[in-house]
Design a protein around this motif. Sequence first.
Motif, mmCIF file in Angstrom:
data_model
loop_
_atom_site.group_PDB
_atom_site.id
_atom_site.type_symbol
_atom_site.label_atom_id
_atom_site.label_comp_id
_atom_site.label_asym_id
_atom_site.label_seq_id
_atom_site.Cartn_x
_atom_site.Cartn_y
_atom_site.Cartn_z
ATOM 1 N N PHE A 31 59.657 -17.444 -37.359
ATOM 2 C CA PHE A 31 61.065 -17.575 -36.991
ATOM 3 C C PHE A 31 61.283 -18.772 -36.069
ATOM 4 O O PHE A 31 62.202 -19.579 -36.276
ATOM 5 N N LEU A 32 60.416 -18.907 -35.041
ATOM 6 C CA LEU A 32 60.562 -20.014 -34.096
ATOM 7 C C LEU A 32 60.250 -21.347 -34.756
ATOM 8 O O LEU A 32 60.864 -22.365 -34.416
ATOM 9 N N LEU A 33 59.333 -21.349 -35.712
ATOM 10 C CA LEU A 33 59.018 -22.589 -36.451
ATOM 11 C C LEU A 33 60.252 -23.082 -37.197
ATOM 12 O O LEU A 33 60.606 -24.274 -37.121
ATOM 13 N N ILE A 34 60.899 -22.178 -37.929
ATOM 14 C CA ILE A 34 62.104 -22.563 -38.688
ATOM 15 C C ILE A 34 63.206 -23.027 -37.742
ATOM 16 O O ILE A 34 63.885 -24.030 -37.997
ATOM 17 N N LEU A 35 63.373 -22.293 -36.650
ATOM 18 C CA LEU A 35 64.390 -22.666 -35.667
ATOM 19 C C LEU A 35 64.071 -24.021 -35.029
ATOM 20 O O LEU A 35 64.968 -24.851 -34.831
ATOM 21 N N SER A 36 62.800 -24.260 -34.745
ATOM 22 C CA SER A 36 62.380 -25.497 -34.072
ATOM 23 C C SER A 36 62.638 -26.724 -34.933
ATOM 24 O O SER A 36 63.042 -27.778 -34.436
ATOM 25 N N VAL A 37 62.399 -26.579 -36.253
ATOM 26 C CA VAL A 37 62.640 -27.714 -37.161
ATOM 27 C C VAL A 37 64.111 -28.092 -37.164
ATOM 28 O O VAL A 37 64.478 -29.254 -37.347
ATOM 29 N N ASN A 38 64.972 -27.115 -36.912
ATOM 30 C CA ASN A 38 66.411 -27.363 -36.926
ATOM 31 C C ASN A 38 66.943 -27.849 -35.575
ATOM 32 O O ASN A 38 68.092 -28.275 -35.478
ATOM 33 N N LEU A 39 66.106 -27.780 -34.527
ATOM 34 C CA LEU A 39 66.536 -28.207 -33.197
ATOM 35 C C LEU A 39 66.291 -29.700 -32.993
ATOM 36 O O LEU A 39 65.247 -30.224 -33.407
ATOM 37 N N GLY A 40 67.221 -30.363 -32.361
ATOM 38 C CA GLY A 40 67.071 -31.786 -32.075
ATOM 39 C C GLY A 40 68.414 -32.474 -31.987
ATOM 40 O O GLY A 40 69.455 -31.881 -32.266
ATOM 41 N N ARG A 41 68.357 -33.742 -31.587
ATOM 42 C CA ARG A 41 69.606 -34.485 -31.397
ATOM 43 C C ARG A 41 70.256 -34.898 -32.715
ATOM 44 O O ARG A 41 71.456 -35.086 -32.785
ATOM 45 N N VAL A 75 62.795 -34.722 -40.396
ATOM 46 C CA VAL A 75 62.267 -33.362 -40.562
ATOM 47 C C VAL A 75 60.791 -33.378 -40.933
ATOM 48 O O VAL A 75 59.965 -32.701 -40.299
ATOM 49 N N TRP A 76 60.435 -34.162 -41.952
ATOM 50 C CA TRP A 76 59.082 -34.084 -42.519
ATOM 51 C C TRP A 76 58.051 -34.897 -41.742
ATOM 52 O O TRP A 76 56.895 -34.460 -41.603
ATOM 53 N N ASN A 77 58.433 -36.060 -41.247
ATOM 54 C CA ASN A 77 57.456 -36.945 -40.601
ATOM 55 C C ASN A 77 57.453 -36.882 -39.081
ATOM 56 O O ASN A 77 56.502 -37.348 -38.454
ATOM 57 N N ILE A 78 58.528 -36.339 -38.489
ATOM 58 C CA ILE A 78 58.600 -36.310 -37.021
ATOM 59 C C ILE A 78 58.548 -34.886 -36.479
ATOM 60 O O ILE A 78 57.654 -34.537 -35.696
ATOM 61 N N ARG A 79 59.491 -34.054 -36.906
ATOM 62 C CA ARG A 79 59.586 -32.714 -36.321
ATOM 63 C C ARG A 79 58.480 -31.774 -36.787
ATOM 64 O O ARG A 79 57.831 -31.116 -35.976
ATOM 65 N N LEU A 80 58.264 -31.689 -38.090
ATOM 66 C CA LEU A 80 57.331 -30.688 -38.611
ATOM 67 C C LEU A 80 55.887 -30.914 -38.160
ATOM 68 O O LEU A 80 55.226 -29.948 -37.746
#
Length: 354
Positions: A31-41, A75-80
Amino acid sequence: MNNKVDIMSNFNNKKKKLTIVGITLFILIIFLLILSVNLGRADIKIVEVVKIIYGKITFNEKILSDISKAKIAIVWNIRLPRILIAILIGWGLAVSGTVFQSLLMNPLADPYTIGVSTGAAFGAVIAIYINIFILKNPVPIIPFAFLGAILTLLLVMKIAKRNGYMSSSNLIIAGIIVSSILSAGISFLKSASGEQVSVIIFWLMGSLDSRTWNQVALSFPIITILTLICIYFSDDLNILALGEKQARALGVNTKKIRNIFLISAAMITAICVSVSGIIGFIGLIVPHMLRFSLTSDNKALIPLSALLGSLLLLFADNISRVLFNVEIPVGVITTLFGGPFFIYIFMSKNKSIQ
């Protein structure tokens, strides 16, 4: 007969409770992984995040056609990669902390106790110094940090050994001595770096910024294999935690088991520190929380520590990158929250003893 039934019932209830806790922690991580990918500026919708991850995993480029390349890259190269590294580093530090506490029979033990973290940091600082002042083509930090950790472990084990025997107290004392010397070496390199010292300081504070898929690919198999080794020999670790003499009397090859766990925990620490810098208190607090609230059985404690360590570090990393205008190194966050929390646990434990 009734006593045997009660014992089996209590054992099954405890096993069921630990299983529920493990499943709950795993679900929270997802759950936190999915939420974390969506968090950011960057404003990226959750639907787009799911599409990007699904499209990349299944190699279905058509599903990504209506999403901009910038969003895909974020999403793919920075956050994940950063999120997965947070999970792996939290996992690794918590497992190594659990092993060191059981092996050294010291609740205050963690990867820093026998100098492994400091050794990895010293190797990394040497690499950073070389990159700043000596070579035009930068050398990779990870091999230097890994080599520093392993050499430190070998040196500590050599100093701790007396007449072919290596006690827990000798390991701790040798670790403190070697760690102090290496800390002085790090301070010397920081002083010699002049205006460029900020690069070294930022790395030493622990950060997950700019982590890549290469580091995920490097860390995952090493941490996974070594964790499985620790779980496989966990019954022997339980016996060894009772004391050297008792373990020998029960037929445990204490020298072999001690070396297996020392090398495994040290290598896990080495890969974690080489990737993220020094992140404190995860390896110290996580085993404490679980040992005093759930179980001291290492067969359950090691995997539960991996899950809780991942969850806590991922949560701390979200705080460091989202809550402030300037990114705070995650090592600072874990120390700010972990330090007072550990003091609370330590004082509560002392009150219960009195």
